[in-house]
Design a protein around this motif. Structure first.
Motif, mmCIF file in Angstrom:
data_model
loop_
_atom_site.group_PDB
_atom_site.id
_atom_site.type_symbol
_atom_site.label_atom_id
_atom_site.label_comp_id
_atom_site.label_asym_id
_atom_site.label_seq_id
_atom_site.Cartn_x
_atom_site.Cartn_y
_atom_site.Cartn_z
ATOM 1 N N VAL A 349 0.976 -1.196 -0.251
ATOM 2 C CA VAL A 349 0.055 -0.035 -0.027
ATOM 3 C C VAL A 349 0.816 1.250 -0.094
ATOM 4 O O VAL A 349 0.697 2.214 -0.696
ATOM 5 C CB VAL A 349 -0.973 0.010 1.291
ATOM 6 N N CYS A 350 1.559 1.380 0.800
ATOM 7 C CA CYS A 350 2.681 2.462 0.944
ATOM 8 C C CYS A 350 3.483 2.778 -0.499
ATOM 9 O O CYS A 350 3.540 3.888 -0.956
ATOM 10 C CB CYS A 350 3.693 2.361 2.008
ATOM 11 N N ASP A 351 3.969 1.748 -1.136
ATOM 12 C CA ASP A 351 4.368 1.814 -2.641
ATOM 13 C C ASP A 351 3.465 2.403 -3.359
ATOM 14 O O ASP A 351 3.958 3.201 -4.217
ATOM 15 C CB ASP A 351 5.019 0.349 -3.258
ATOM 16 N N GLY A 352 2.307 2.004 -3.213
ATOM 17 C CA GLY A 352 1.328 2.509 -4.254
ATOM 18 C C GLY A 352 1.064 4.006 -3.869
ATOM 19 O O GLY A 352 0.805 4.879 -4.958
ATOM 20 N N MET A 353 0.704 4.499 -2.519
ATOM 21 C CA MET A 353 0.654 5.817 -2.156
ATOM 22 C C MET A 353 1.756 6.718 -2.646
ATOM 23 O O MET A 353 1.481 7.787 -3.244
ATOM 24 C CB MET A 353 0.038 6.043 -0.683
ATOM 25 N N ILE A 354 3.011 6.369 -2.331
ATOM 26 C CA ILE A 354 4.185 7.169 -2.762
ATOM 27 C C ILE A 354 4.095 7.285 -4.220
ATOM 28 O O ILE A 354 4.437 8.414 -4.793
ATOM 29 C CB ILE A 354 5.372 6.525 -2.294
ATOM 30 N N GLY A 356 1.458 7.173 -6.417
ATOM 31 C CA GLY A 356 0.089 8.020 -6.852
ATOM 32 C C GLY A 356 0.329 9.493 -6.379
ATOM 33 O O GLY A 356 -0.138 10.036 -7.268
ATOM 34 N N VAL A 357 0.552 9.652 -5.256
ATOM 35 C CA VAL A 357 0.601 11.149 -4.796
ATOM 36 C C VAL A 357 1.942 11.989 -5.130
ATOM 37 O O VAL A 357 1.918 13.155 -5.520
ATOM 38 C CB VAL A 357 0.520 11.402 -3.335
ATOM 39 N N HIS A 358 3.075 11.460 -5.428
ATOM 40 C CA HIS A 358 4.207 11.782 -5.814
ATOM 41 C C HIS A 358 4.504 11.900 -7.311
ATOM 42 O O HIS A 358 5.204 12.561 -8.032
ATOM 43 C CB HIS A 358 5.519 11.388 -5.247
ATOM 44 N N ARG A 359 3.800 10.743 -7.988
ATOM 45 C CA ARG A 359 4.041 10.652 -9.246
ATOM 46 C C ARG A 359 5.376 10.556 -9.787
ATOM 47 O O ARG A 359 5.938 11.030 -11.090
ATOM 48 C CB ARG A 359 3.225 11.630 -10.378
ATOM 49 N N VAL A 360 6.263 9.880 -9.048
ATOM 50 C CA VAL A 360 7.801 9.826 -9.570
ATOM 51 C C VAL A 360 8.037 8.277 -9.998
ATOM 52 O O VAL A 360 8.674 7.940 -10.952
ATOM 53 C CB VAL A 360 8.786 10.510 -8.522
ATOM 54 N N THR A 361 7.685 7.600 -8.851
ATOM 55 C CA THR A 361 7.770 5.846 -8.773
ATOM 56 C C THR A 361 6.677 5.171 -9.597
ATOM 57 O O THR A 361 5.661 6.092 -10.006
ATOM 58 C CB THR A 361 7.759 5.355 -7.534
ATOM 59 N N ASN A 362 6.705 4.287 -9.789
ATOM 60 C CA ASN A 362 5.636 3.296 -10.716
ATOM 61 C C ASN A 362 5.081 2.322 -10.149
ATOM 62 O O ASN A 362 4.444 1.480 -11.000
ATOM 63 C CB ASN A 362 6.445 3.026 -12.047
ATOM 64 N N PHE A 363 5.110 2.249 -8.861
ATOM 65 C CA PHE A 363 4.397 1.112 -7.998
ATOM 66 C C PHE A 363 4.727 -0.351 -8.575
ATOM 67 O O PHE A 363 4.280 -0.939 -9.033
ATOM 68 C CB PHE A 363 2.976 1.236 -8.443
ATOM 69 N N LEU A 364 6.050 -0.405 -8.047
ATOM 70 C CA LEU A 364 6.774 -1.756 -8.595
ATOM 71 C C LEU A 364 5.915 -2.921 -8.128
ATOM 72 O O LEU A 364 5.896 -4.146 -9.005
ATOM 73 C CB LEU A 364 8.219 -1.494 -8.028
ATOM 74 N N LEU A 365 5.569 -2.917 -6.748
ATOM 75 C CA LEU A 365 5.169 -3.961 -6.039
ATOM 76 C C LEU A 365 3.675 -4.564 -6.935
ATOM 77 O O LEU A 365 3.142 -5.901 -6.647
ATOM 78 C CB LEU A 365 4.900 -4.104 -4.760
ATOM 79 N N PHE A 366 3.089 -3.629 -7.609
ATOM 80 C CA PHE A 366 1.815 -3.932 -8.202
ATOM 81 C C PHE A 366 1.936 -5.204 -9.107
ATOM 82 O O PHE A 366 1.139 -5.868 -9.519
ATOM 83 C CB PHE A 366 1.117 -2.701 -8.893
ATOM 84 N N ASP A 367 3.217 -5.047 -9.965
ATOM 85 C CA ASP A 367 3.413 -6.294 -10.757
ATOM 86 C C ASP A 367 3.935 -7.379 -10.271
ATOM 87 O O ASP A 367 4.372 -8.361 -11.059
ATOM 88 C CB ASP A 367 4.262 -5.758 -11.907
ATOM 89 N N ILE A 368 4.171 -7.530 -8.942
ATOM 90 C CA ILE A 368 4.651 -8.673 -8.508
ATOM 91 C C ILE A 368 3.987 -9.675 -8.090
ATOM 92 O O ILE A 368 2.733 -9.463 -7.529
ATOM 93 C CB ILE A 368 5.731 -8.548 -7.132
ATOM 94 N N MET A 369 4.137 -10.900 -8.244
ATOM 95 C CA MET A 369 2.952 -12.165 -8.002
ATOM 96 C C MET A 369 3.096 -12.409 -6.613
ATOM 97 O O MET A 369 4.054 -12.347 -5.821
ATOM 98 C CB MET A 369 3.269 -13.153 -8.793
ATOM 99 N N THR A 370 1.944 -12.311 -6.043
ATOM 100 C CA THR A 370 1.681 -12.672 -4.385
ATOM 101 C C THR A 370 0.599 -13.603 -4.257
ATOM 102 O O THR A 370 -0.393 -13.558 -4.961
ATOM 103 C CB THR A 370 1.652 -11.502 -3.666
ATOM 104 N N ASP A 371 0.748 -14.264 -3.320
ATOM 105 C CA ASP A 371 -0.308 -15.285 -2.593
ATOM 106 C C ASP A 371 -0.438 -14.920 -1.366
ATOM 107 O O ASP A 371 -0.922 -15.985 -0.721
ATOM 108 C CB ASP A 371 -0.317 -16.684 -3.159
ATOM 109 N N VAL A 372 -0.133 -13.963 -0.467
ATOM 110 C CA VAL A 372 -0.068 -13.904 0.789
ATOM 111 C C VAL A 372 -1.632 -13.679 1.093
ATOM 112 O O VAL A 372 -2.252 -12.960 0.346
ATOM 113 C CB VAL A 372 0.921 -12.762 1.130
ATOM 114 N N GLY A 373 -1.925 -14.219 2.461
ATOM 115 C CA GLY A 373 -3.102 -14.188 2.753
ATOM 116 C C GLY A 373 -3.606 -12.710 3.291
ATOM 117 O O GLY A 373 -2.704 -11.741 3.891
#
Length: 655
Positions: A349-354, A356-373
């Motif tokens: 979530v923090c990766d996404g908010m950073i 989204g609001v700063h528009r510098v990074t590209n939300f790296l973890l969104f493309d990482i496969m995960t099966d965490v509960g």
């Protein structure tokens, strides 16, 4: 003269209670003219018999009941009633008026035989330290008994010839003693109130630790609950837990008056993270994530992005994004396993908010496969009642399954961050009727429409703020603004100076509002409404600063238009946002910067509108009452702006 009988009154006129018959063992019990047999007196001569001597005192039971006592040991009455063990004798205090005074130097002319009020009791050889009020008290010296002195041998038998049961001795009980009659020193000591025990003052690291849980933990609840963390610290089984503690102290120092210690706590936390031989594990990820959040809120965004890249790389290397990590490193404790799941999703979530609001990074973890509960509810986490975790697939398919499953507020927060990632993966939209915009709006609308009733607002079942749902809602509102604002007709050029959170995005104005403008304005109003929650604004995550700033940009763009029908309401929303940024600036330096920029743009727009009011054409269609109301509102707003500038200068100098 008639012979004496026990029933006849004593010849000296004493009462029956003090004149019992005497036994044959008593001195003077028989004379030369009489012999005592079986309690009666037989006269052998014609001479009258001498009166028997009086008994010095009655036993305690007879004296208490005011009955006649025969002076025996035990007396006849105690023997008959079966209270032999209580039959004891105490010297009478009749006529006692206290110790004598000036016995060596009597007053001239005073009667030496007269007993004074302070004369001592008739005990021979009593010392000033003796206490005649205590049973069994032995004086320091005992002289030969006289007529005026009490002789125990008269009324008390030889103790060696008697046997008593194992009941407590009457002589050991303080009879007639008043425990409340104390001398002045004892009374002063007893009445003196004991000073309250003051706990030792908490040290600065301890205050920072407590401030972390009080102010910050609810906004990013991935660190272990306090009780579980202290338990794990006590076991001293996790070396990297000290790294987490250092990061927690740094975060807590932002909420207390720590002074220069803030920088020291930050340096200490970073040094421990980079220390030689430090192990890459979940605790290191937690410490790095805390430092990233603190740096981002303190206007050190470049440094925060650098640590974010390292933290994400470490998380993937240790397989934090896989379900098995929580089980393998949870030590068989469901709370620790839940903490690892929360660590991954909060980093997500923090990766996404950073991004989204700063528009510098590209939300790296969104493309990482995960099966965490998915995480559980906050109450379950703190109580240790951890249910079996559900997956993202369960969340996405909940509307198509017969089973009615309830998901946590944290799960809806994760879903809102996923929508943010989907929006950031959209291609650049050139036209308002682009199909990609409609698809993205479908995701946002579905998130809102399928919320259960207990998740539609930001309150939990106990009417307390649900910080996870609060963040989920403002992430969704921010996504709506970022999606529709570029396609709206709100000219953004007047607010291009507001760039503390993100660079300015030019938006051209149009002749009338379109649907994108309505979506944008509605979302901005909903964010301003969130400011009115009955909780301190500083209890929210610092990312709320950039969301409020985004809402302010929309309000200011709308206010800059020439004619607005709801200008009074719009001004109130701008004031709400400025007030929220002002409160957040007490903790987060980024909020102080945004507050100054938003206030500066609002003042500039106000001056331009005041200049337009000089022309008569501006007031066409206004009544005189409307004109006066508008001028008074403008004056009050200008006064608030001027006071805010003075306060901003003070905050800047303090920092």
């Amino acid at each position: 003269m008639e012979p004496f009988s026990p029933e006849a009154p004593h010849l000296n006129g004493a009462s029956s209670s003090s004149s019992p018959a005497v036994s044959s063992d008593s001195p003077g019990a028989a004379t030369s003219s009489g012999t005592v047999r079986n309690g009666s007196i037989a006269t052998t001569t014609s001479q009258p018999s001498a009166p028997p001597p009086s008994v010095p005192a009655a036993c305690l039971p007879c004296r208490t009941k005011h009955l006649r006592c025969d002076g025996s040991h035990p007396c006849a009455r105690c023997t008959a009633t079966g209270i032999v063990s209580e039959c004891a004798y105490v010297a009478s205090r009749r006529g006692y008026k206290g110790p004598r005074r000036n016995t060596n130097n009597p007053t001239p002319g005073a009667n030496p035989n007269k007993r004074h009020a302070s004369s001592s009791p008739p005990y021979a050889g009593t010392t000033p330290d003796s206490c005649p009020m205590m049973l069994g008290h032995a004086p320091a010296t005992m002289a030969t008994p006289s007529v005026h002195a009490f002789n125990p041998s008269i009324v008390l038998p030889d103790q060696s010839q008697l046997s008593f049961p194992s009941t407590p001795s009457v002589g050991g009980i303080p009879v007639y003693r008043n425990n409340y009659m104390m001398d002045n020193s004892a009374m002063a000591l007893a009445t003196q109130a004991a000073p309250p025990v003051q706990p030792p003052a908490a040290s600065l690291p301890e205050r920072c630790f407590e401030a972390f849980y009080h102010y910050f933990h609810a906004g990013h609840p991935f660190v272990l609950p306090k009780a579980k963390l202290l338990e794990l610290l006590k076991s001293n089984s996790e070396p990297n837990l000290q790294v987490v503690m250092a990061a927690m102290r740094y975060i807590g120092s932002l909420f207390v008056d720590a002074g220069p210690a803030k920088a020291r706590f930050l340096d200490e936390a970073i040094q421990l993270c980079y220390a030689q031989g430090v192990r890459k594990d979940g605790f290191l990820i937690q410490a790095l994530l805390l430092i990233i959040i603190g740096l981002d809120g303190s206007c050190e965004q470049a440094r925060a992005r650098e640590l974010l890249a390292i933290c994400e790389r470490y998380a993937i290397e240790i397989d934090l994004n896989k379900r098995e990590f929580a089980v393998m490193h949870g030590r068989g404790d469901p709370v620790i396993e839940e903490s690892w799941r929360r660590t991954w999703w909060d980093l997500y979530v923090c990766d996404g908010m950073i991004a989204g609001v700063h528009r510098v990074t590209n939300f790296l973890l969104f493309d990482i496969m995960t099966d965490v509960g998915l995480p559980c509810e906050e109450e379950e986490y703190h109580k240790g009642c951890i249910p079996s975790p559900m997956s993202l697939e369960d969340f996405d398919d909940k509307e198509f399954q017969d089973e009615d499953r309830e998901f946590s507020s944290f799960a809806y927060r994760v879903a809102a961050a996923r929508n943010l990632g989907r929006m950031m993966r959209m291609p650049n939209v050139m036209f308002p009727d682009a199909a990609d915009v409609d698809k993205m709006e479908a995701h946002l609308s579905n998130w809102r429409m399928h919320l259960p009733d207990n998740k539609r607002d930001d309150l939990d079942k106990n009417c307390q703020l649900d910080e996870m749902m609060f963040q989920a809602h403002f992430i969704t509102h921010a996504c709506t603004i970022m999606l529709h604002q570029p396609l709206s007709q709100l000219d953004s050029s007047p607010v291009q100076a507001v760039n503390s959170c993100a660079p300015h995005r030019p938006v051209r104005s149009g002749e009338q509002y379109n649907s994108h403008t309505k979506h944008t304005v509605t979302a901005a109003c909903e964010i301003s409404k969130m400011v009115t929650q009955a909780v301190p604004v500083t209890s929210h995550t610092h990312f709320f600063t950039c969301v409020v700033t985004l809402s302010s940009i929309v309000h200011l763009s709308k206010w800059a238009l020439y004619m607005i029908e709801d200008e009074a309401d719009l001004r109130q929303q701008i004031r709400l946002n400025i007030g929220a940024l002002n409160k957040l600036s007490k903790v987060w330096k980024a909020a102080n910067t945004a507050w100054g920029q938003v206030k500066g743009v609002a003042q500039e727009i106000y001056r331009q509108k005041k200049a337009q009011q000089i022309t008569p054409a501006f007031w066409v269609g206004y009544t005189q009452e409307q004109m006066m109301t508008s001028i008074q509102a403008d004056d009050s707003i200008m006064n608030e702006f001027n006071q805010g500038l003075i306060a901003q200068v003070g905050v800047t100098q303090a920092q």
